[in-house]
Design an enzyme around this catalytic site. Structure first.
Site, mmCIF file in Angstrom:
data_model
loop_
_atom_site.group_PDB
_atom_site.id
_atom_site.type_symbol
_atom_site.label_atom_id
_atom_site.label_comp_id
_atom_site.label_asym_id
_atom_site.label_seq_id
_atom_site.Cartn_x
_atom_site.Cartn_y
_atom_site.Cartn_z
ATOM 1 N N ARG A 37 0.820 -1.225 0.000
ATOM 2 C CA ARG A 37 0.000 0.000 0.000
ATOM 3 C C ARG A 37 0.856 1.279 0.000
ATOM 4 O O ARG A 37 0.458 2.295 -0.572
ATOM 5 C CB ARG A 37 -0.933 -0.012 1.221
ATOM 6 C CG ARG A 37 -1.958 1.134 1.243
ATOM 7 C CD ARG A 37 -2.926 0.977 2.409
ATOM 8 N NE ARG A 37 -4.021 1.946 2.369
ATOM 9 C CZ ARG A 37 -4.207 2.903 3.264
ATOM 10 N NH1 ARG A 37 -3.362 3.043 4.281
ATOM 11 N NH2 ARG A 37 -5.233 3.739 3.168
ATOM 12 N N ILE A 63 -7.169 7.482 -0.984
ATOM 13 C CA ILE A 63 -6.948 6.034 -0.994
ATOM 14 C C ILE A 63 -7.760 5.512 0.186
ATOM 15 O O ILE A 63 -7.623 6.000 1.315
ATOM 16 C CB ILE A 63 -5.447 5.671 -0.892
ATOM 17 C CG1 ILE A 63 -5.246 4.145 -0.935
ATOM 18 C CG2 ILE A 63 -4.755 6.276 0.305
ATOM 19 C CD1 ILE A 63 -3.784 3.709 -1.084
ATOM 20 N N SER A 64 -8.660 4.581 -0.069
ATOM 21 C CA SER A 64 -9.609 4.139 0.956
ATOM 22 C C SER A 64 -8.916 3.488 2.137
ATOM 23 O O SER A 64 -7.816 2.939 2.026
ATOM 24 C CB SER A 64 -10.617 3.139 0.367
ATOM 25 O OG SER A 64 -11.499 3.789 -0.507
ATOM 26 N N GLN A 65 -9.592 3.552 3.281
ATOM 27 C CA GLN A 65 -9.157 2.856 4.485
ATOM 28 C C GLN A 65 -9.048 1.355 4.178
ATOM 29 O O GLN A 65 -9.954 0.789 3.553
ATOM 30 C CB GLN A 65 -10.207 3.097 5.565
ATOM 31 C CG GLN A 65 -9.937 2.461 6.894
ATOM 32 C CD GLN A 65 -11.091 2.696 7.864
ATOM 33 O OE1 GLN A 65 -12.040 3.409 7.564
ATOM 34 N NE2 GLN A 65 -11.005 2.087 9.021
ATOM 35 N N PRO A 66 -7.963 0.694 4.595
ATOM 36 C CA PRO A 66 -7.825 -0.736 4.308
ATOM 37 C C PRO A 66 -9.021 -1.576 4.759
ATOM 38 O O PRO A 66 -9.433 -2.498 4.046
ATOM 39 C CB PRO A 66 -6.546 -1.120 5.059
ATOM 40 C CG PRO A 66 -5.738 0.146 5.040
ATOM 41 C CD PRO A 66 -6.733 1.254 5.201
#
EC number: 2.1.1.77
Length: 213
Positions: A37, A63-66
Site C-alpha cells: 500500500r 486512498i480508501s481505508q484498508p
C-alpha cells in the site's frame, strides 16, 4: 521506493487489525498482506501507509481505508477468474487487491490526472487490469458485461440502473449510497428483474462524480 521486510511486517499488523474488526475471508486478508500500500501513496503519507485510515491522493480523491477495501471486497466473495468491474480506479490500490485475489478486473476512472498516473503505475507493480477506461462510472462498461461483481469505490447518491443491468444472474453489486454519509449496500441479482438488497452500515466516501467533459 522498495517493498521491504519492515513493510511486510507492518502489513501483517494491518491484517491483524482488520481481522479483529471482522474481516474473515482468507483470500482478502492474504491480498491485503501482499499488496504494498505504501507504493500507492504520495510520499508525504508513506510513513502512515499501514494505519487503518484513508489518506489524500491526487485530484482531491483518497486512498480508501484498508478496512473499507477489505469489507467491500469480502462482500463480493470473489472466486478466481471472475469478471469484476470497479467504478473509481483511484490510486489503483483496490484494483491491486482484486487482482491479487485472482479476479479479472475492468476498471473506470473519471479523473484524467489519476487515470494517467494509475494506468502507468499499476503494470510496474505487475498488476494488470483486463481493461482500464477513462470515463463515466455511472454508465458502467456495457460492452464487457455481464460481470460477476461490480464494486463502487465512491459515494453514489443513487444506484445507477446501468450497473444493476450489467450484473450476471447471481452477480453482486457493492455500492456506498448516500450524500454526506453512505450506507454500504449489497445487491444480489437473483433473476432478470429480481434483486436482493442488504444494507450493511455507515461509511464515508468521496462523492461519485459524473463525467465533466
Amino acid at each position: 521506493m522498495k517493498d521491504t521486510h519492515k513493510h511486510q511486517g507492518l502489513r501483517n499488523q494491518l491484517v491483524k487489525i482488520i481481522s479483529e474488526k471482522g474481516i474473515t475471508d482468507k483470500n482478502v486478508l492474504n491480498a491485503i498482506a501482499a499488496v504494498p500500500r505504501h507504493l500507492f501513496m504520495d510520499s508525504g503519507f508513506v510513513d502512515f501507509a499501514y494505519q487503518d485510515k484513508a489518506f489524500p491522493i491526487a485530484a482531491d480523491q483518497t486512498i480508501s481505508q484498508p478496512y473499507t477495501v477489505a469489507f467491500q471486497t469480502q462482500l463480493l466473495a470473489i472466486k478466481p477468474n471472475q469478471k469484476i468491474l470497479e467504478i473509481g480506479t483511484g490510486s489503483g490500490y483496490q484494483t491491486a487487491v482484486l487482482i491479487e485475489i485472482g479476479a479479472k478486473v475492468y476498471t473506470i476512472e473519471r479523473q484524467l490526472e489519476l487515470f494517467k498516473k494509475t494506468k502507468f503505475f499499476l503494470p510496474k507493480l505487475h498488476y494488470k487490469p483486463k481493461k482500464m477506461v477513462f470515463g463515466d462510472g455511472y454508465k458502467g462498461l456495457p460492452e464487457e458485461a455481464p460481470f460477476d461483481g461490480i464494486i463502487v469505490t465512491a459515494g453514489a447518491p443513487i444506484v445507477p440502473n446501468a450497473l444493476l443491468a450489467q450484473l450476471k444472474i447471481g452477480g453482486k453489486l457493492v455500492i456506498p449510497i448516500g450524500d454526506e454519509v453512505q450506507i454500504m449496500t449489497l445487491f444480489v441479482r437473483n433473476s432478470e428483474k429480481d434483486f436482493e438488497k442488504h444494507e450493511l452500515g455507515e461509511f464515508r466516501f468521496v462523492p461519485m462524480l459524473k463525467e465533466k467533459n
